[in-house]
Design a protein around this motif. Structure first.
Motif, mmCIF file in Angstrom:
data_model
loop_
_atom_site.group_PDB
_atom_site.id
_atom_site.type_symbol
_atom_site.label_atom_id
_atom_site.label_comp_id
_atom_site.label_asym_id
_atom_site.label_seq_id
_atom_site.Cartn_x
_atom_site.Cartn_y
_atom_site.Cartn_z
ATOM 1 N N PRO A 161 0.811 -1.229 0.000
ATOM 2 C CA PRO A 161 0.000 0.000 0.000
ATOM 3 C C PRO A 161 0.840 1.273 0.000
ATOM 4 O O PRO A 161 0.357 2.340 -0.411
ATOM 5 C CB PRO A 161 -0.830 -0.124 1.283
ATOM 6 N N ASN A 162 2.082 1.177 0.443
ATOM 7 C CA ASN A 162 2.959 2.358 0.470
ATOM 8 C C ASN A 162 3.606 2.632 -0.879
ATOM 9 O O ASN A 162 4.003 3.760 -1.164
ATOM 10 C CB ASN A 162 4.037 2.176 1.534
ATOM 11 N N ASN A 163 3.732 1.597 -1.685
ATOM 12 C CA ASN A 163 4.328 1.748 -3.010
ATOM 13 C C ASN A 163 3.621 0.784 -3.965
ATOM 14 O O ASN A 163 4.200 -0.193 -4.437
ATOM 15 C CB ASN A 163 5.827 1.445 -2.963
ATOM 16 N N PRO A 164 2.327 1.039 -4.236
ATOM 17 C CA PRO A 164 1.526 0.046 -4.956
ATOM 18 C C PRO A 164 1.946 -0.147 -6.410
ATOM 19 O O PRO A 164 2.301 0.808 -7.106
ATOM 20 C CB PRO A 164 0.107 0.615 -4.856
ATOM 21 N N SER A 165 1.903 -1.391 -6.826
ATOM 22 C CA SER A 165 2.067 -1.750 -8.229
ATOM 23 C C SER A 165 1.377 -3.092 -8.435
ATOM 24 O O SER A 165 1.238 -3.883 -7.494
ATOM 25 C CB SER A 165 3.547 -1.853 -8.618
ATOM 26 N N VAL A 166 0.939 -3.341 -9.662
ATOM 27 C CA VAL A 166 0.244 -4.590 -9.944
ATOM 28 C C VAL A 166 0.356 -4.906 -11.425
ATOM 29 O O VAL A 166 0.418 -4.009 -12.266
ATOM 30 C CB VAL A 166 -1.245 -4.492 -9.520
ATOM 31 N N GLU A 167 0.428 -6.185 -11.724
ATOM 32 C CA GLU A 167 0.402 -6.660 -13.095
ATOM 33 C C GLU A 167 -0.694 -7.708 -13.214
ATOM 34 O O GLU A 167 -0.898 -8.493 -12.279
ATOM 35 C CB GLU A 167 1.760 -7.274 -13.483
ATOM 36 N N PRO A 168 -1.397 -7.702 -14.321
ATOM 37 C CA PRO A 168 -1.254 -6.873 -15.515
ATOM 38 C C PRO A 168 -1.831 -5.468 -15.325
ATOM 39 O O PRO A 168 -2.634 -5.236 -14.417
ATOM 40 C CB PRO A 168 -2.071 -7.641 -16.560
ATOM 41 N N VAL A 177 -5.977 -3.550 -0.244
ATOM 42 C CA VAL A 177 -5.874 -3.838 -1.676
ATOM 43 C C VAL A 177 -6.740 -2.902 -2.506
ATOM 44 O O VAL A 177 -6.287 -2.364 -3.527
ATOM 45 C CB VAL A 177 -6.247 -5.314 -1.951
ATOM 46 N N ILE A 178 -7.973 -2.673 -2.091
ATOM 47 C CA ILE A 178 -8.859 -1.837 -2.907
ATOM 48 C C ILE A 178 -8.360 -0.398 -2.993
ATOM 49 O O ILE A 178 -8.253 0.149 -4.103
ATOM 50 C CB ILE A 178 -10.309 -1.917 -2.385
ATOM 51 N N PRO A 179 -8.018 0.267 -1.877
ATOM 52 C CA PRO A 179 -7.466 1.620 -2.027
ATOM 53 C C PRO A 179 -6.160 1.631 -2.823
ATOM 54 O O PRO A 179 -5.872 2.605 -3.531
ATOM 55 C CB PRO A 179 -7.268 2.098 -0.585
ATOM 56 N N SER A 180 -5.377 0.569 -2.723
ATOM 57 C CA SER A 180 -4.137 0.503 -3.497
ATOM 58 C C SER A 180 -4.425 0.414 -4.988
ATOM 59 O O SER A 180 -3.758 1.071 -5.806
ATOM 60 C CB SER A 180 -3.303 -0.707 -3.054
ATOM 61 N N LEU A 181 -5.415 -0.389 -5.362
ATOM 62 C CA LEU A 181 -5.802 -0.469 -6.772
ATOM 63 C C LEU A 181 -6.354 0.870 -7.261
ATOM 64 O O LEU A 181 -6.098 1.282 -8.401
ATOM 65 C CB LEU A 181 -6.833 -1.576 -6.971
ATOM 66 N N HIS A 182 -7.091 1.555 -6.388
ATOM 67 C CA HIS A 182 -7.596 2.876 -6.767
ATOM 68 C C HIS A 182 -6.460 3.873 -6.991
ATOM 69 O O HIS A 182 -6.534 4.713 -7.898
ATOM 70 C CB HIS A 182 -8.558 3.395 -5.697
ATOM 71 N N LYS A 183 -5.422 3.779 -6.176
ATOM 72 C CA LYS A 183 -4.264 4.658 -6.376
ATOM 73 C C LYS A 183 -3.634 4.441 -7.744
ATOM 74 O O LYS A 183 -3.055 5.361 -8.333
ATOM 75 C CB LYS A 183 -3.222 4.397 -5.292
ATOM 76 N N LEU A 184 -3.765 3.209 -8.257
ATOM 77 C CA LEU A 184 -3.208 2.868 -9.565
ATOM 78 C C LEU A 184 -4.186 3.145 -10.701
ATOM 79 O O LEU A 184 -3.910 2.824 -11.857
ATOM 80 C CB LEU A 184 -2.803 1.393 -9.581
ATOM 81 N N GLY A 185 -5.330 3.738 -10.367
ATOM 82 C CA GLY A 185 -6.308 4.090 -11.389
ATOM 83 C C GLY A 185 -7.183 2.934 -11.842
ATOM 84 O O GLY A 185 -7.833 3.031 -12.899
ATOM 85 N N LYS A 186 -7.216 1.859 -11.048
ATOM 86 C CA LYS A 186 -8.034 0.700 -11.409
ATOM 87 C C LYS A 186 -9.423 0.791 -10.783
ATOM 88 O O LYS A 186 -9.591 1.343 -9.694
ATOM 89 C CB LYS A 186 -7.375 -0.604 -10.929
#
Length: 321
Positions: free
Chosen positions: A84-91, A108-117
């Motif tokens: 959550p401090n440095n979110p990244s995800v693939e794909p 996980v959900i706020p982290s995905l939101h930070k990534l624009g998902k």
């Protein structure tokens, strides 16, 4: 040559009576059109005339409305491993569909939101699962027959007020968690030996009920499978999630979503998944008749982090082991 046995007088009288009943039934069917197809019928399956227990409500403008062809990934058997401090995800796709309950106490959900998902939260709306946190709330009287192939899981009486109240609480949890939409599974009990005499109209009514409740909280909602009620519920759904329409050759049932510029998030489970899918299997999944414009992914049945896309690209989303 063996002769057929002779009928007794009593047997002849019974057969004659049965014949009279059949003649009367056919006459009524022809005269009143009961259960018979008309000459102008195209032979296709007709959708039920909907009878909703509550009127479909207007959809608020704040509800997420994804577009056809949006990209996605679905993982239901594990928690996504995201810092959550440095979110990244693939794909790097637009939408993630994840299990709601196992992500309840994560970031996980706020982290995905930070990534624009955008995040779709999955739960089973039409079946009882003994391992979910609210399992003890389900009245035994509302629990039906087993889901074939899923030990411990049973169909629910989706007409029940108690069951609907449980689903309202789940939708409220999804809102609290920050989900953008819900993916309520197992709305197709009418297609199975459910033990509760469910009909297609029951499923359509339940789908609209779920949509009304989700929209009140500005959540989108998708129709999971249940292709026979697509036209009935399409105006109230933001997307569809379909499994194996290529395998079962019924993708055309979901094409109205594409015509309405709403995505069909489509999954196929070839025998070769994961990692050893043949070109024939991939082409069959990605070029299924009627699936033009679908957002197709190839997965293994347990919906782990592994995925293959129709361009041949494969990814393995990192999950917590």
């Amino acid at each position: 040559m063996t002769r057929p046995p002779r009928l007794s007088r009593r047997q002849k009288l019974i057969l004659a009576a049965v014949g009279v009943v059949i003649v009367i039934a056919v006459a009524l069917g022809v005269g009143l059109g009961l259960g018979l197809k008309h000459d102008d019928d195209d032979g296709g399956d007709e959708e039920p005339v909907p009878t909703f227990t509550s009127s479909p409500a207007p959809i608020p403008s704040a509800v997420w409305e994804p577009k056809a062809n949006s990209s996605w990934q679905i993982i239901l058997n594990a928690v996504l491993d995201i810092d959550p401090n440095n979110p990244s995800v693939e794909p790097d796709v637009e939408v993630y569909d994840i299990d709601m309950f196992i992500h309840q106490n994560t970031q996980v959900i706020p982290s995905l939101h930070k990534l624009g998902k955008k995040v779709i939260c999955y739960f089973s709306a039409g079946s009882y699962e003994p391992y979910v946190p609210d399992a003890s709330q389900f009245p035994k009287a509302d629990i039906g027959k087993d889901l074939q192939g899923w030990p411990g899981e049973k169909w629910l009486d989706i007409r029940s007020t108690a069951i609907r109240n449980i689903m309202v609480a789940r939708i409220q949890l999804a809102s609290k968690m920050g989900c953008d939409a819900i993916d309520p599974d197992n709305l197709d009990g009418y297609q199975n030996e459910n033990g509760k005499d469910l009909t297609a109209n029951d499923s359509a009514d339940f789908a609209v009920f779920l949509a009304n409740e989700a929209h009140k909280l500005n959540l989108g909602v998708g129709l999971k499978n249940a292709g026979e009620i697509v036209k009935t519920v399409l105006p109230f759904m933001q997307f569809a999630v379909n499994e194996q329409c290529g395998q079962y050759k019924n993708c055309d049932l979901f094409s109205p979503f594409i015509a309405a510029n709403k995505p069909v998030y489509h999954i196929e489970y070839p025998d070769g998944a994961p990692k050893t899918i043949s070109a024939t299997e991939k082409n069959s999944a990605c070029s299924a008749p009627g699936a033009q414009g679908f957002s197709t992914v190839i997965k293994e049945m347990d919906l782990s982090g592994w995925v293959q896309y129709c361009d041949g690209r494969t990814e393995d989303t990192k999950v917590v082991s």
